[in-house]
Design a protein around this motif. Structure first.
Motif, short mmCIF file in Angstrom:
data_model
loop_
_atom_site.label_atom_id
_atom_site.label_comp_id
_atom_site.label_asym_id
_atom_site.label_seq_id
_atom_site.Cartn_x
_atom_site.Cartn_y
_atom_site.Cartn_z
N LYS A 23 0.79 -1.21 -0.12
CA LYS A 23 -0.04 -0.01 0.01
C LYS A 23 0.77 1.16 -0.02
O LYS A 23 0.52 2.31 -0.82
CB LYS A 23 -0.94 -0.11 1.25
N ARG A 24 1.92 1.23 0.73
CA ARG A 24 2.77 2.50 1.01
C ARG A 24 3.87 2.46 0.25
O ARG A 24 4.50 3.68 0.15
CB ARG A 24 3.22 2.57 2.34
N GLY A 25 4.45 1.31 -0.33
CA GLY A 25 5.68 1.24 -1.26
C GLY A 25 5.63 2.36 -2.40
O GLY A 25 6.72 2.53 -2.89
N ARG A 26 4.26 2.49 -3.13
CA ARG A 26 4.51 3.31 -4.45
C ARG A 26 4.89 4.72 -4.01
O ARG A 26 5.48 5.11 -5.09
CB ARG A 26 2.95 3.23 -4.75
N LYS A 27 4.74 5.19 -2.99
CA LYS A 27 5.03 6.59 -2.76
C LYS A 27 6.66 6.71 -2.45
O LYS A 27 7.16 7.62 -2.76
CB LYS A 27 4.38 7.01 -1.41
N TYR A 28 7.35 5.39 -2.43
CA TYR A 28 8.73 5.56 -2.20
C TYR A 28 9.34 4.77 -3.38
O TYR A 28 10.54 4.52 -3.28
CB TYR A 28 9.17 4.49 -0.87
N GLY A 29 8.64 4.78 -4.48
CA GLY A 29 9.20 3.94 -5.60
C GLY A 29 9.47 2.67 -5.64
O GLY A 29 10.21 2.16 -6.44
N LEU A 30 8.69 1.69 -5.00
CA LEU A 30 8.76 0.43 -4.93
C LEU A 30 7.60 -0.16 -5.67
O LEU A 30 6.56 0.38 -5.87
CB LEU A 30 8.10 -0.19 -3.14
N VAL A 31 8.40 -1.07 -6.51
CA VAL A 31 7.77 -1.79 -7.57
C VAL A 31 7.66 -3.26 -6.92
O VAL A 31 8.85 -4.03 -6.99
CB VAL A 31 8.27 -1.97 -9.07
N ILE A 32 6.47 -3.80 -6.56
CA ILE A 32 6.58 -5.10 -5.82
C ILE A 32 5.68 -6.45 -6.82
O ILE A 32 4.64 -5.77 -7.45
CB ILE A 32 5.86 -5.06 -4.52
N THR A 33 6.40 -7.41 -6.78
CA THR A 33 5.77 -8.51 -7.74
C THR A 33 5.75 -9.82 -6.89
O THR A 33 6.56 -10.12 -6.34
CB THR A 33 6.53 -8.75 -9.28
N GLY A 34 4.58 -10.23 -6.88
CA GLY A 34 4.06 -11.53 -6.22
C GLY A 34 4.12 -12.76 -7.17
O GLY A 34 3.49 -12.26 -8.27
N ILE A 35 4.75 -13.81 -6.91
CA ILE A 35 4.62 -15.24 -7.77
C ILE A 35 4.24 -16.12 -7.07
O ILE A 35 4.57 -16.56 -5.98
CB ILE A 35 6.15 -15.14 -8.43
N THR A 36 3.09 -17.02 -7.39
CA THR A 36 2.57 -18.15 -6.90
C THR A 36 2.02 -19.23 -7.89
O THR A 36 1.38 -18.64 -9.07
CB THR A 36 1.64 -17.75 -5.86
N GLN A 37 1.85 -20.43 -7.62
CA GLN A 37 1.39 -21.35 -8.26
C GLN A 37 -0.06 -21.76 -7.42
O GLN A 37 -0.76 -22.60 -7.91
CB GLN A 37 1.99 -22.52 -8.82
N ASP A 38 -0.11 -21.23 -6.44
CA ASP A 38 -1.21 -21.55 -5.36
C ASP A 38 -2.18 -20.40 -5.07
O ASP A 38 -2.16 -19.70 -3.90
CB ASP A 38 -0.40 -22.07 -3.93
N VAL A 39 -2.81 -20.19 -6.16
CA VAL A 39 -3.84 -18.84 -5.91
C VAL A 39 -4.71 -19.15 -4.87
O VAL A 39 -5.37 -18.26 -4.19
CB VAL A 39 -4.49 -18.53 -7.43
N GLU A 40 -5.34 -20.65 -4.72
CA GLU A 40 -6.28 -20.91 -3.74
C GLU A 40 -6.08 -20.28 -2.30
O GLU A 40 -6.90 -19.90 -1.86
CB GLU A 40 -6.49 -22.37 -3.83
N ASP A 41 -4.85 -20.58 -1.83
CA ASP A 41 -4.26 -20.02 -0.64
C ASP A 41 -4.33 -18.34 -0.40
O ASP A 41 -4.84 -17.87 0.43
CB ASP A 41 -2.98 -20.34 -0.40
N LEU A 42 -4.10 -17.70 -1.52
CA LEU A 42 -4.08 -16.51 -1.73
C LEU A 42 -5.69 -15.83 -1.46
O LEU A 42 -5.87 -14.79 -0.80
CB LEU A 42 -3.40 -15.79 -2.96
N LEU A 43 -6.46 -16.50 -2.35
CA LEU A 43 -7.91 -16.29 -2.26
C LEU A 43 -8.55 -16.41 -0.98
O LEU A 43 -9.79 -15.88 -0.76
CB LEU A 43 -8.64 -16.91 -3.28
N ARG A 44 -7.99 -16.94 -0.03
CA ARG A 44 -8.47 -17.11 1.37
C ARG A 44 -8.33 -16.05 2.47
O ARG A 44 -8.71 -15.69 3.15
CB ARG A 44 -7.98 -18.48 1.99
N SER A 45 -7.18 -15.24 1.77
CA SER A 45 -6.89 -13.80 2.54
C SER A 45 -7.55 -12.68 1.97
O SER A 45 -7.20 -12.45 0.90
CB SER A 45 -5.60 -13.81 2.58
#
Length: 257
Positions: A140-162
């Motif tokens: 959320k806050r990283g964009r103001k600091y020039g942060l480019v964050i990339t998430g990589i996963t093969q397990d989308v099911e776990d992500l969708l629980r959060s």
């Protein structure tokens, strides 16, 4: 009272470091912090509880992070691998990594330099409240600091629980979606407003095929990376294609000859 004790001990542990103008020779470790706790442990039961509880991570069997680091963190590219950390250390390890990323991000902002952060197997970071919350704050806050964050996963099911992860996905400017199970695809289609025709490019897609989301534009893609090429052999992570660099170079030499 426990927070006050920790604050006092941290300040005491850092005193020599600050008094010597940030000389790394005086950089304190968790062992120095433990010594400060021990000096105060007989003052109250709270103090004793904190000192005894922390000892597990400072001079006990989980003291992996209690010594000076041997990682060259001043390098332009730094890779942290927490795969081999057990459950007891995984959480504190992730928090240390996130804290480093935050500090590097702030430092780079002052230098007018962008920070690129790649989180592989990102679904594992949402299994704990603390790491999920820290990662969400970075996002959320990283964009103001020039942060480019990339998430990589093969397990989308776990992500969708959060809920935090779902919020991050729905607010991402760029998404590369590969083959998904029907259940996961239905949830993603509803979240990202994908039409039934567009989901056809993801459901049962071949390796290297899927959908690209670039802000408001959705583009189907098909990548046919030549398997006989040097780069493919070097980058492939398939279990049955896991070869040493020497083996790859030998095979490439044979192909060329």
């Amino acid at each position: 009272q426990q927070r006050t004790l920790v604050d006092q001990c941290v300040c005491a542990a850092y005193k020599d470091y600050l008094d010597n103008d940030f000389n790394t020779d005086y950089m304190p470790t968790l062992l120095d912090f433990q010594e400060e706790l021990d000096k105060r442990k007989n003052e109250s039961k709270d103090n004793q509880d904190v000192a005894d509880g922390v000892a597990y991570y400072t001079r006990g069997s989980m003291n992996v992070f209690s010594h000076k680091t041997n990682v060259h963190i001043e390098n332009r590219l730094v890779v942290f691998n927490v795969r081999d950390l057990g459950q007891a250390l995984r959480q504190i390890g992730l928090l240390i990594v996130f804290d480093f990323i935050w500090n590097r991000m702030v430092e780079n902002k002052n230098r007018k330099v962008r920070t690129y952060c790649y989180c592989d197997e990102i679904h594992t970071m949402f299994k704990s409240y603390y790491s999920a919350d820290y990662l969400n704050q970075l996002y959320k806050r990283g964009r103001k600091y020039g942060l480019v964050i990339t998430g990589i996963t093969q397990d989308v099911e776990d992500l969708l629980r959060s809920e935090k992860a779902k919020g991050m996905i729905s607010n991402s400017d760029f998404i590369m979606m590969l083959n998904q199970s029907s259940e996961n695809l239905n949830q993603l289609a509803k979240m990202l407003n994908i039409s039934e025709m567009q989901t056809g490019f993801v459901k049962g897609a071949d390796a290297g095929s899927g959908l690209l989301f670039a802000e408001k534009i959705i583009v189907p893609f098909r990548d046919r990376f030549p398997e006989e090429s040097y780069l493919y052999k070097l980058m492939s992570t398939k279990f049955d294609e896991d070869k040493s660099k020497e083996e790859i170079e030998r095979e490439i030499a044979e192909i060329i000859s």
